[in-house]
Design a protein around this motif. Structure first.
Motif, PDB file in Angstrom:
ATOM      1  N   PRO A  19     -21.567  37.352 -40.294  1.00  0.00           N
ATOM      2  CA  PRO A  19     -22.435  38.282 -39.578  1.00  0.00           C
ATOM      3  C   PRO A  19     -22.251  39.721 -40.077  1.00  0.00           C
ATOM      4  O   PRO A  19     -21.188  40.081 -40.589  1.00  0.00           O
ATOM      5  CB  PRO A  19     -21.970  38.170 -38.125  1.00  0.00           C
ATOM      6  N   ILE A  20     -23.291  40.506 -39.893  1.00  0.00           N
ATOM      7  CA  ILE A  20     -23.286  41.922 -40.277  1.00  0.00           C
ATOM      8  C   ILE A  20     -23.257  42.764 -39.002  1.00  0.00           C
ATOM      9  O   ILE A  20     -24.069  42.552 -38.105  1.00  0.00           O
ATOM     10  CB  ILE A  20     -24.554  42.261 -41.091  1.00  0.00           C
ATOM     11  N   ASP A  21     -22.342  43.708 -38.918  1.00  0.00           N
ATOM     12  CA  ASP A  21     -22.279  44.743 -37.872  1.00  0.00           C
ATOM     13  C   ASP A  21     -21.815  44.301 -36.490  1.00  0.00           C
ATOM     14  O   ASP A  21     -21.208  45.085 -35.786  1.00  0.00           O
ATOM     15  CB  ASP A  21     -23.624  45.469 -37.706  1.00  0.00           C
ATOM     16  N   GLU A  22     -22.145  43.113 -36.028  1.00  0.00           N
ATOM     17  CA  GLU A  22     -21.764  42.712 -34.669  1.00  0.00           C
ATOM     18  C   GLU A  22     -21.534  41.203 -34.600  1.00  0.00           C
ATOM     19  O   GLU A  22     -22.019  40.466 -35.456  1.00  0.00           O
ATOM     20  CB  GLU A  22     -22.819  43.151 -33.655  1.00  0.00           C
ATOM     21  N   PRO A  23     -20.788  40.723 -33.601  1.00  0.00           N
ATOM     22  CA  PRO A  23     -20.559  39.286 -33.464  1.00  0.00           C
ATOM     23  C   PRO A  23     -21.889  38.534 -33.359  1.00  0.00           C
ATOM     24  O   PRO A  23     -22.896  39.089 -32.914  1.00  0.00           O
ATOM     25  CB  PRO A  23     -19.770  39.160 -32.161  1.00  0.00           C
ATOM     26  N   GLN A  24     -21.861  37.288 -33.764  1.00  0.00           N
ATOM     27  CA  GLN A  24     -23.086  36.496 -33.760  1.00  0.00           C
ATOM     28  C   GLN A  24     -22.758  35.034 -33.458  1.00  0.00           C
ATOM     29  O   GLN A  24     -21.706  34.538 -33.851  1.00  0.00           O
ATOM     30  CB  GLN A  24     -23.773  36.626 -35.122  1.00  0.00           C
ATOM     31  N   GLU A  25     -23.666  34.372 -32.766  1.00  0.00           N
ATOM     32  CA  GLU A  25     -23.519  32.948 -32.461  1.00  0.00           C
ATOM     33  C   GLU A  25     -24.505  32.149 -33.296  1.00  0.00           C
ATOM     34  O   GLU A  25     -25.637  32.580 -33.533  1.00  0.00           O
ATOM     35  CB  GLU A  25     -23.756  32.702 -30.973  1.00  0.00           C
ATOM     36  N   PHE A  26     -24.063  30.962 -33.726  1.00  0.00           N
ATOM     37  CA  PHE A  26     -24.869  30.097 -34.585  1.00  0.00           C
ATOM     38  C   PHE A  26     -24.877  28.679 -34.047  1.00  0.00           C
ATOM     39  O   PHE A  26     -23.848  28.182 -33.572  1.00  0.00           O
ATOM     40  CB  PHE A  26     -24.279  30.046 -36.001  1.00  0.00           C
ATOM     41  N   LEU A  27     -26.016  28.020 -34.161  1.00  0.00           N
ATOM     42  CA  LEU A  27     -26.097  26.585 -33.980  1.00  0.00           C
ATOM     43  C   LEU A  27     -25.725  25.980 -35.330  1.00  0.00           C
ATOM     44  O   LEU A  27     -26.261  26.393 -36.362  1.00  0.00           O
ATOM     45  CB  LEU A  27     -27.515  26.162 -33.584  1.00  0.00           C
ATOM     46  N   VAL A  28     -24.778  25.043 -35.329  1.00  0.00           N
ATOM     47  CA  VAL A  28     -24.307  24.419 -36.557  1.00  0.00           C
ATOM     48  C   VAL A  28     -24.575  22.922 -36.484  1.00  0.00           C
ATOM     49  O   VAL A  28     -24.247  22.275 -35.484  1.00  0.00           O
ATOM     50  CB  VAL A  28     -22.797  24.680 -36.772  1.00  0.00           C
ATOM     51  N   VAL A  29     -25.183  22.381 -37.537  1.00  0.00           N
ATOM     52  CA  VAL A  29     -25.417  20.943 -37.657  1.00  0.00           C
ATOM     53  C   VAL A  29     -24.664  20.486 -38.896  1.00  0.00           C
ATOM     54  O   VAL A  29     -24.942  20.952 -40.005  1.00  0.00           O
ATOM     55  CB  VAL A  29     -26.917  20.615 -37.785  1.00  0.00           C
ATOM     56  N   ASP A  30     -23.677  19.602 -38.694  1.00  0.00           N
ATOM     57  CA  ASP A  30     -22.924  19.101 -39.836  1.00  0.00           C
ATOM     58  C   ASP A  30     -22.396  17.707 -39.566  1.00  0.00           C
ATOM     59  O   ASP A  30     -22.782  17.081 -38.584  1.00  0.00           O
ATOM     60  CB  ASP A  30     -21.838  20.076 -40.282  1.00  0.00           C
ATOM     61  N   ARG A  31     -21.503  17.229 -40.402  1.00  0.00           N
ATOM     62  CA  ARG A  31     -21.037  15.856 -40.365  1.00  0.00           C
ATOM     63  C   ARG A  31     -19.676  15.729 -39.706  1.00  0.00           C
ATOM     64  O   ARG A  31     -18.767  16.520 -39.962  1.00  0.00           O
ATOM     65  CB  ARG A  31     -20.945  15.337 -41.803  1.00  0.00           C
ATOM     66  N   GLY A  32     -19.549  14.732 -38.861  1.00  0.00           N
ATOM     67  CA  GLY A  32     -18.260  14.335 -38.312  1.00  0.00           C
ATOM     68  C   GLY A  32     -17.952  12.935 -38.801  1.00  0.00           C
ATOM     69  O   GLY A  32     -18.818  12.247 -39.330  1.00  0.00           O
ATOM     70  N   GLY A  33     -16.718  12.494 -38.638  1.00  0.00           N
ATOM     71  CA  GLY A  33     -16.327  11.158 -39.072  1.00  0.00           C
ATOM     72  C   GLY A  33     -14.972  11.182 -39.736  1.00  0.00           C
ATOM     73  O   GLY A  33     -14.302  12.223 -39.787  1.00  0.00           O
ATOM     74  N   ASP A  34     -14.568  10.045 -40.257  1.00  0.00           N
ATOM     75  CA  ASP A  34     -13.266   9.922 -40.907  1.00  0.00           C
ATOM     76  C   ASP A  34     -13.295  10.570 -42.295  1.00  0.00           C
ATOM     77  O   ASP A  34     -14.350  10.713 -42.908  1.00  0.00           O
ATOM     78  CB  ASP A  34     -12.875   8.450 -41.038  1.00  0.00           C
ATOM     79  N   GLY A  35     -12.126  10.917 -42.779  1.00  0.00           N
ATOM     80  CA  GLY A  35     -11.990  11.518 -44.102  1.00  0.00           C
ATOM     81  C   GLY A  35     -12.131  13.028 -44.037  1.00  0.00           C
ATOM     82  O   GLY A  35     -12.720  13.573 -43.116  1.00  0.00           O
TER      83      GLY A  35
END
Length: 167
Positions: free
Chosen positions: A130-146
């Motif tokens: 983020p630039i200048d101030e805190p920011q919140e994000f929606l994150v879509v990624d992978r979970g699982g083993d390894g």
């Protein structure tokens, strides 16, 4: 220190690194009796490997000081990773091509307010910036083993400048 000037994030400039998530283009249509507009199929979500599944999270990130000293990038071998800001504020996106001995030279982009990105699996990228101030994000990624995280530390840091800053 090697220096980089961040450029404006566009679909064309970012295409070789992943997807820009925004409401531009013609891939939208009305839903819910015309009360909503769906911006459809903005990115391909990848989740491979043992017991793979797609995760949706929210991340709160502190702002960074610029010029930014970039010492590390990461990639995810089993899945894509998407970041969508929850407020219409810009952030910095750093990506690298894959080189012979790790990532190549970084490329830096500044998003327009409301744009997000999706990195395909194995794409070297920086952390949420983020630039200048805190920011919140929606994150879509992978979970699982390894282990789905590989980090690379540059021998010599890079210095990222925002547009309008002197190199």
């Amino acid at each position: 220190m090697k220096k980089i000037l961040a450029e404006t994030l566009t679909r064309e400039a970012f295409a070789e690194f992943g997807d820009v998530l925004d409401m531009e283009g013609d891939n939208h249509y009305p839903i819910n009796g015309g009360k909503a507009e769906r911006y459809h199929d903005l990115a391909r979500v990848e989740a491979e490997g043992p017991n793979a599944r797609v995760l949706i999270s929210i991340v709160k990130s502190a702002p960074y000081v610029f010029p930014l000293r970039l010492t590390m990038v990461e990639r995810h071998p089993f899945g894509s990773q998407a970041f969508m800001p929850l407020a219409p504020r810009p952030f910095v996106v750093v990506v690298c091509h894959d080189g012979e001995n790790g990532p190549g030279a970084p490329h830096a982009f500044v998003t327009e307010p409301g744009q997000g990105v999706n990195y395909p699996r194995n794409t070297w990228h920086g952390v949420l910036t983020p630039i200048d101030e805190p920011q919140e994000f929606l994150v879509v990624d992978r979970g699982g083993d390894g282990s789905n995280l590989e980090e690379f530390f540059f021998d010599e840091p890079w210095e990222i400048h925002l547009p309008g800053m002197t190199l």
